[in-house]
Scaffold this motif. Structure first.
Motif, PDB file in Angstrom:
ATOM      1  N   LYS A 160     -14.912   6.819  -6.743  1.00  0.00           N
ATOM      2  CA  LYS A 160     -13.618   6.676  -7.396  1.00  0.00           C
ATOM      3  C   LYS A 160     -13.205   5.220  -7.335  1.00  0.00           C
ATOM      4  O   LYS A 160     -13.273   4.604  -6.272  1.00  0.00           O
ATOM      5  CB  LYS A 160     -12.589   7.556  -6.676  1.00  0.00           C
ATOM      6  N   ASP A 161     -12.787   4.668  -8.470  1.00  0.00           N
ATOM      7  CA  ASP A 161     -12.446   3.256  -8.539  1.00  0.00           C
ATOM      8  C   ASP A 161     -11.156   2.963  -7.774  1.00  0.00           C
ATOM      9  O   ASP A 161     -10.203   3.736  -7.824  1.00  0.00           O
ATOM     10  CB  ASP A 161     -12.293   2.851 -10.016  1.00  0.00           C
ATOM     11  N   LYS A 162     -11.137   1.833  -7.085  1.00  0.00           N
ATOM     12  CA  LYS A 162      -9.927   1.328  -6.412  1.00  0.00           C
ATOM     13  C   LYS A 162      -9.258   2.396  -5.540  1.00  0.00           C
ATOM     14  O   LYS A 162      -8.067   2.655  -5.642  1.00  0.00           O
ATOM     15  CB  LYS A 162      -8.948   0.779  -7.446  1.00  0.00           C
ATOM     16  N   SER A 163     -10.057   3.034  -4.698  1.00  0.00           N
ATOM     17  CA  SER A 163      -9.548   4.123  -3.845  1.00  0.00           C
ATOM     18  C   SER A 163      -9.824   3.844  -2.370  1.00  0.00           C
ATOM     19  O   SER A 163     -10.287   4.696  -1.636  1.00  0.00           O
ATOM     20  CB  SER A 163     -10.190   5.447  -4.260  1.00  0.00           C
ATOM     21  N   THR A 164      -9.533   2.614  -1.964  1.00  0.00           N
ATOM     22  CA  THR A 164      -9.719   2.200  -0.576  1.00  0.00           C
ATOM     23  C   THR A 164      -8.503   2.605   0.242  1.00  0.00           C
ATOM     24  O   THR A 164      -7.392   2.655  -0.281  1.00  0.00           O
ATOM     25  CB  THR A 164      -9.879   0.663  -0.542  1.00  0.00           C
ATOM     26  N   ASN A 203     -10.999  -2.473  -4.852  1.00  0.00           N
ATOM     27  CA  ASN A 203     -12.350  -2.150  -4.395  1.00  0.00           C
ATOM     28  C   ASN A 203     -12.747  -3.140  -3.298  1.00  0.00           C
ATOM     29  O   ASN A 203     -12.473  -4.334  -3.403  1.00  0.00           O
ATOM     30  CB  ASN A 203     -13.344  -2.254  -5.558  1.00  0.00           C
ATOM     31  N   PRO A 243      -4.929  -0.151  -3.799  1.00  0.00           N
ATOM     32  CA  PRO A 243      -5.623   0.007  -5.088  1.00  0.00           C
ATOM     33  C   PRO A 243      -6.582  -1.148  -5.395  1.00  0.00           C
ATOM     34  O   PRO A 243      -6.428  -1.868  -6.374  1.00  0.00           O
ATOM     35  CB  PRO A 243      -4.464   0.060  -6.088  1.00  0.00           C
ATOM     36  N   THR A 287       0.854  -1.187   0.000  1.00  0.00           N
ATOM     37  CA  THR A 287       0.000   0.000   0.000  1.00  0.00           C
ATOM     38  C   THR A 287       0.889   1.236   0.000  1.00  0.00           C
ATOM     39  O   THR A 287       2.085   1.157   0.268  1.00  0.00           O
ATOM     40  CB  THR A 287      -0.896   0.036   1.253  1.00  0.00           C
ATOM     41  N   GLU A 314      -3.047   3.584   1.434  1.00  0.00           N
ATOM     42  CA  GLU A 314      -3.931   3.490   0.260  1.00  0.00           C
ATOM     43  C   GLU A 314      -3.694   2.162  -0.456  1.00  0.00           C
ATOM     44  O   GLU A 314      -2.562   1.787  -0.751  1.00  0.00           O
ATOM     45  CB  GLU A 314      -3.652   4.660  -0.677  1.00  0.00           C
ATOM     46  N   THR A 362     -15.049   4.290  -0.977  1.00  0.00           N
ATOM     47  CA  THR A 362     -15.800   5.360  -1.647  1.00  0.00           C
ATOM     48  C   THR A 362     -16.502   4.820  -2.880  1.00  0.00           C
ATOM     49  O   THR A 362     -15.949   3.968  -3.584  1.00  0.00           O
ATOM     50  CB  THR A 362     -14.882   6.531  -2.027  1.00  0.00           C
TER      51      THR A 362
END
Length: 539
Positions: free
Chosen positions: A501-505, A526, A524, A33, A522, A498
């Motif tokens: 926005k894609d892949k923004s965990t 979902n 990348p 991450t 962060e 969220t």
């Protein structure tokens, strides 16, 4: 009615959160991450979380949020760095559904359709079969005898490897004790002894059972050996027992909350015949009172005095402790118990006015305290408030020598309503469970899922908030810092997702004292909105 008017959600134009309840891929190998800010280097271990991650097989989809296939997550924290991995639980449900690419096993809100390969007569006969309980353990990670399990509310759990998330063994409660299931929210004594609750269905009807599991293993293959039923409690109506998701525990008592969310056993047994899923047999009866049962943990005896309050629904307790002859029971409550049937996937995926309609039906959960007087005798005066605690507005009045009627006090100020009430409560469990405490943490619910993190100070009833637009935090998990002196010396971990926005965990780390962000990791991928988790310390 005035209470009800104030406790229903009044927000409009909420964003669509469909991506938060959509299927994702697993990430079985650890990935790095990106850390922003600072993650304290004293944190050694992993946040393990559980929740639904797959909502359809082939062209068939699940109906209820609780039905999705269990996806386990692991955020490994070491030296200020974080890796992430996830894995679907290899349950029988998941395996059979995957092999056939259709829903084979029924879940809480979804009835599996008869196999199209069978002839008409076989399909007709299959309607008379009892529904088999699912082993899709998607609610929580729990610990028994040092081992980690994932759990739902049926009789099946799975022992899992907390490092690789691999499924090791399916374990059936009913092979050890006479129960048909157990909650995913056990409580623990300081020595590791676990307490839980589960129903049993016998010829004489249903019973609620208090379960105790010893802390030590006798051998390496041990699972639930040594588990015992401490006490069995008859429901008010044996054909319609109450649904419960968890229970309370103080130092000396288990507190069972018999709420008027009822499970109609006739409807459950005949559901398949009528083409109805399990949730169709669950209903809210606002005309029945809620009953608190106290069970002595040492003797296993149910106390003769019962405590009553008006109809309420509760999923999670905050804490319970004894002091000066009273038992304080703190929990998140709603004035309406229909919410369990509001969490249909189609509701969670609504937008615009249709979403507003769903939200308007939801009764908000609020933290409340009941004060239960323990020293009731034949000399106790009737029709008089027995709560003598200073600064407490809760009441407890003896109606008869074995019946005490209670009203609650709020564990919050009016301003909590602006954040949608509070659920997914958490405390400094290791040091303050069953003891007087000052702080609790939770999610604010201005949406169908948590959209803020809250820290409440019970002394001032003031709270601190972490909230950012379009970000949805998971249940906060408190970790005690080394050399901690004060109750809130530590950090809060929460997984933030969220829909915009894609892949923004990211994994969020807050200073538990100031509630300021220390750092985030962060990742990348979902992740759907999950339920519960634990921190597995490797320190």
């Amino acid at each position: 009615n005035d209470i009800k008017k104030t406790n229903f959600t009044k927000v409009h134009g909420l964003p669509d959160i469909t991506p938060l309840v959509s299927s994702v891929q697993e990430t079985p190998e650890p990935i790095p991450t990106t850390v922003k800010g600072t993650i304290p280097t004293w944190i050694h271990g992993s946040l393990l979380r559980n929740g639904p991650g797959k909502f359809e097989f082939g062209n068939q989809h699940y109906n209820h949020w609780f039905d999705g296939m269990a996806l386990m997550h692991r955020f490994q924290i070491e030296d200020g760095q974080v890796t992430y991995r996830s894995r679907f639980l290899c349950s029988d449900s998941y395996t059979q559904n995957s092999e056939r690419n259709r829903i084979i096993v029924s879940e809480f809100g979804t009835l599996a359709l008869p196999d199209p390969c069978k002839n008409f007569f076989q399909r007709f006969l299959s309607r008379f079969e009892m529904p088999k309980p699912t082993d899709n353990a998607s609610v929580n990670f729990v610990k028994y005898k040092g081992d980690y399990y994932v759990s739902t509310e049926t009789n099946y759990m799975h022992r899992v490897d907390p490092d690789t998330l691999e499924s090791k063994q399916k374990v059936d409660w009913s092979k050890f004790i006479a129960v048909n299931g157990a909650t995913a929210h056990p409580h623990f004594d300081p020595d590791g002894t676990a307490y839980n609750m589960g129903n049993s269905y016998r010829n004489k009807g249903a019973f609620y059972n208090i379960i105790r599991v010893p802390p030590e293993r006798d051998g390496p293959e041990d699972t639930l050996e040594g588990a015992k039923i401490l006490c069995s409690i008859a429901p008010r109506d044996k054909s319609k027992p109450s649904y419960y998701h968890s229970f309370g525990m103080s130092e000396n008592y288990v507190v069972f909350i018999e709420q008027p969310i009822k499970m109609d056993l006739f409807k459950t047994v005949t559901g398949r015949l009528r083409g109805k899923s399990l949730n169709e047999g669950v209903h809210w009866d606002p005309n029945q009172e809620t009953i608190f049962h106290l069970i002595d943990k040492q003797t296993g005896k149910e106390m003769p005095v019962k405590y009553y309050t008006k109809a309420l629904s509760t999923f999670h307790q905050i804490n319970a402790f004894e002091q000066d002859g009273f038992l304080m029971l703190d929990m998140c409550c709603s004035d309406d118990g229909q919410s369990i049937n509001n969490f249909l996937i189609q509701n969670l995926r609504q937008s615009g006015e249709a979403l507003d309609e769903v939200i308007l039906k939801l009764s908000l959960p609020f933290p409340r305290r009941f004060v239960l007087p323990l020293n009731i005798t034949s000399e106790t005066l009737l029709e008089q408030n027995l709560n003598t605690r200073p600064d407490s507005t809760a009441t407890a009045v003896c109606r008869t020598k074995n019946q005490v009627f209670c009203t609650f006090e709020d564990l919050h100020g009016e301003d909590l309503k602006d954040y949608g009430g509070l659920e997914f409560p958490h405390i400094n469990y290791a040091r303050y469970n069953t003891k007087p405490y000052r702080y609790y943490y939770g999610c604010g619910f201005r949406h169908l899922v948590g959209d803020s993190l809250i820290k409440m100070d019970l002394e001032s009833k003031k709270f601190k908030v972490w909230r950012q637009p379009d970000l949805y935090p998971s249940e906060p998990v408190f970790i005690l810092s080394p050399n901690a002196v004060e109750e809130d010396d530590g950090v809060i971990l929460s997984v933030i997702i969220t829909p915009v926005k894609d892949k923004s965990t990211f994994l969020l780390v807050l200073d538990a004292k100031t509630f300021e962000e220390l750092g985030r990791a962060e990742v990348p991928v979902n992740i759907p909105y999950g339920f519960h988790g634990v921190f597995n310390s490797s320190a």
